[in-house]
Design a protein around this motif. Structure first.
Motif, PDB file in Angstrom:
ATOM      1  N   VAL A   2       0.526  -1.035  -0.001  1.00 22.39           N
ATOM      2  CA  VAL A   2       0.036   0.044   0.241  1.00 22.39           C
ATOM      3  C   VAL A   2       1.064   1.175   0.276  1.00 22.39           C
ATOM      4  O   VAL A   2       2.101   0.978   0.899  1.00 22.39           O
ATOM      5  CB  VAL A   2      -1.330   0.183   1.529  1.00 22.39           C
ATOM      6  CG1 VAL A   2      -1.482   1.821   1.107  1.00 22.39           C
ATOM      7  CG2 VAL A   2      -1.678  -1.296   1.228  1.00 22.39           C
ATOM      8  N   GLN A   3       0.129   1.809  -0.371  1.00 27.62           N
ATOM      9  CA  GLN A   3       1.252   3.696  -0.944  1.00 27.62           C
ATOM     10  C   GLN A   3       0.185   4.316  -0.203  1.00 27.62           C
ATOM     11  O   GLN A   3      -1.245   4.653  -0.636  1.00 27.62           O
ATOM     12  CB  GLN A   3       2.077   4.316  -2.335  1.00 27.62           C
ATOM     13  CG  GLN A   3       2.858   2.672  -2.689  1.00 27.62           C
ATOM     14  CD  GLN A   3       1.848   1.362  -3.687  1.00 27.62           C
ATOM     15  OE1 GLN A   3       0.917   1.399  -3.712  1.00 27.62           O
ATOM     16  NE2 GLN A   3       2.717   0.630  -3.030  1.00 27.62           N
ATOM     17  N   ALA A  23      -4.099  10.028   0.556  1.00 24.87           N
ATOM     18  CA  ALA A  23      -4.682   8.806  -0.676  1.00 24.87           C
ATOM     19  C   ALA A  23      -3.689   6.925  -0.671  1.00 24.87           C
ATOM     20  O   ALA A  23      -2.965   7.534  -0.524  1.00 24.87           O
ATOM     21  CB  ALA A  23      -4.611   9.744  -2.002  1.00 24.87           C
ATOM     22  N   ALA A  24      -4.775   6.830  -0.434  1.00 22.17           N
ATOM     23  CA  ALA A  24      -3.853   5.489  -0.410  1.00 22.17           C
ATOM     24  C   ALA A  24      -4.101   4.394  -2.035  1.00 22.17           C
ATOM     25  O   ALA A  24      -5.258   4.586  -2.338  1.00 22.17           O
ATOM     26  CB  ALA A  24      -5.042   4.372   0.574  1.00 22.17           C
ATOM     27  N   SER A  25      -3.031   3.519  -2.519  1.00 24.29           N
ATOM     28  CA  SER A  25      -3.160   2.850  -4.056  1.00 24.29           C
ATOM     29  C   SER A  25      -2.694   1.747  -3.188  1.00 24.29           C
ATOM     30  O   SER A  25      -2.067   1.629  -2.749  1.00 24.29           O
ATOM     31  CB  SER A  25      -2.717   4.334  -4.650  1.00 24.29           C
ATOM     32  OG  SER A  25      -1.129   4.556  -4.080  1.00 24.29           O
ATOM     33  N   GLY A  26      -2.804   0.705  -4.174  1.00 22.81           N
ATOM     34  CA  GLY A  26      -2.032  -0.849  -4.320  1.00 22.81           C
ATOM     35  C   GLY A  26      -2.965  -1.559  -3.885  1.00 22.81           C
ATOM     36  O   GLY A  26      -4.145  -1.050  -4.666  1.00 22.81           O
ATOM     37  N   SER A  27      -2.733  -1.964  -2.479  1.00 25.20           N
ATOM     38  CA  SER A  27      -4.060  -3.147  -2.307  1.00 25.20           C
ATOM     39  C   SER A  27      -4.533  -2.653  -1.899  1.00 25.20           C
ATOM     40  O   SER A  27      -4.465  -3.110  -0.151  1.00 25.20           O
ATOM     41  CB  SER A  27      -2.813  -4.113  -1.479  1.00 25.20           C
ATOM     42  OG  SER A  27      -1.543  -4.820  -2.575  1.00 25.20           O
ATOM     43  N   VAL A  28      -5.183  -1.949  -2.002  1.00 20.27           N
ATOM     44  CA  VAL A  28      -6.342  -1.291  -1.204  1.00 20.27           C
ATOM     45  C   VAL A  28      -7.855  -1.561  -0.615  1.00 20.27           C
ATOM     46  O   VAL A  28      -8.840  -1.697  -0.255  1.00 20.27           O
ATOM     47  CB  VAL A  28      -7.092   0.814  -1.032  1.00 20.27           C
ATOM     48  CG1 VAL A  28      -5.820   1.032  -1.675  1.00 20.27           C
ATOM     49  CG2 VAL A  28      -7.024   0.632  -3.042  1.00 20.27           C
ATOM     50  N   LYS A  76     -12.564   6.716  -3.382  1.00 17.27           N
ATOM     51  CA  LYS A  76     -10.880   7.372  -3.389  1.00 17.27           C
ATOM     52  C   LYS A  76     -10.055   7.037  -2.468  1.00 17.27           C
ATOM     53  O   LYS A  76      -9.131   7.195  -2.668  1.00 17.27           O
ATOM     54  CB  LYS A  76     -11.298   8.865  -3.802  1.00 17.27           C
ATOM     55  CG  LYS A  76     -12.339   9.559  -4.320  1.00 17.27           C
ATOM     56  CD  LYS A  76     -12.810  10.766  -4.344  1.00 17.27           C
ATOM     57  CE  LYS A  76     -13.121  11.717  -5.336  1.00 17.27           C
ATOM     58  NZ  LYS A  76     -12.529  13.665  -4.775  1.00 17.27           N
ATOM     59  N   ASN A  77     -10.429   5.999  -1.579  1.00 14.72           N
ATOM     60  CA  ASN A  77      -9.907   5.291  -1.092  1.00 14.72           C
ATOM     61  C   ASN A  77      -8.639   6.769  -0.240  1.00 14.72           C
ATOM     62  O   ASN A  77      -7.633   6.312   0.232  1.00 14.72           O
ATOM     63  CB  ASN A  77      -9.019   4.472  -1.009  1.00 14.72           C
ATOM     64  CG  ASN A  77      -9.355   2.797  -1.765  1.00 14.72           C
ATOM     65  OD1 ASN A  77     -10.017   3.000  -0.910  1.00 14.72           O
ATOM     66  ND2 ASN A  77      -9.425   3.074  -2.966  1.00 14.72           N
ATOM     67  N   THR A  78      -9.848   7.696   0.088  1.00  8.60           N
ATOM     68  CA  THR A  78      -8.921   8.625   0.437  1.00  8.60           C
ATOM     69  C   THR A  78      -9.468   9.292   2.038  1.00  8.60           C
ATOM     70  O   THR A  78     -11.073   8.839   2.342  1.00  8.60           O
ATOM     71  CB  THR A  78      -8.986  10.206  -0.399  1.00  8.60           C
ATOM     72  OG1 THR A  78      -8.450   9.919  -1.099  1.00  8.60           O
ATOM     73  CG2 THR A  78      -8.266  10.776   0.242  1.00  8.60           C
TER      74      THR A  78
END
Length: 116
Positions: A2-3, A23-28, A76-78
């Protein structure tokens, strides 16, 4: 993996406001909670606020309760931290944290300075 990418920090006068974003990205998938921590010079990292993914319940440190609000945009995984009535003692590096069942992830941190 996760980033987490934080933004929104800066210099503000006492009594002012700032809004932090993470903001999260990757394996969310499988996110249990997200939150904000902070670390002032010479002090340990401390919890500021958290928000649970299932149900959205929130938790705040006593020092920020009533002034800060954590929220999340699941699409938005934010996660956001609205900080109002800022005080000089709020000065710190603010870190985003994401918790899964067995793993936790940290952002790189964003500096918040409250000074006249």
């Amino acid at each position: 993996q996760v980033q987490l990418v934080e933004s929104g920090g800066g210099l503000v006068q006492p009594g002012g406001s700032l809004r932090l974003s993470c903001a999260a990205s990757g394996s969310v998938f499988g996110i249990k909670a997200m939150g904000w921590y902070r670390q002032a010079p010479g002090k340990e990292r401390e919890l500021v606020a958290t928000i649970i993914s299932d149900g959205g319940s929130t938790n705040y440190a006593d020092s920020v309760s009533g002034r800060f609000t954590i929220s999340r945009d699941n699409a938005k995984n934010t996660v956001y931290l609205q900080m109002n009535s800022l005080k000089p003692e709020d000065t710190a590096v603010y870190y985003c944290h994401l918790r899964k069942l067995f793993q936790g992830y940290w952002g790189q941190g964003t500096q918040v300075t409250v000074s006249s």
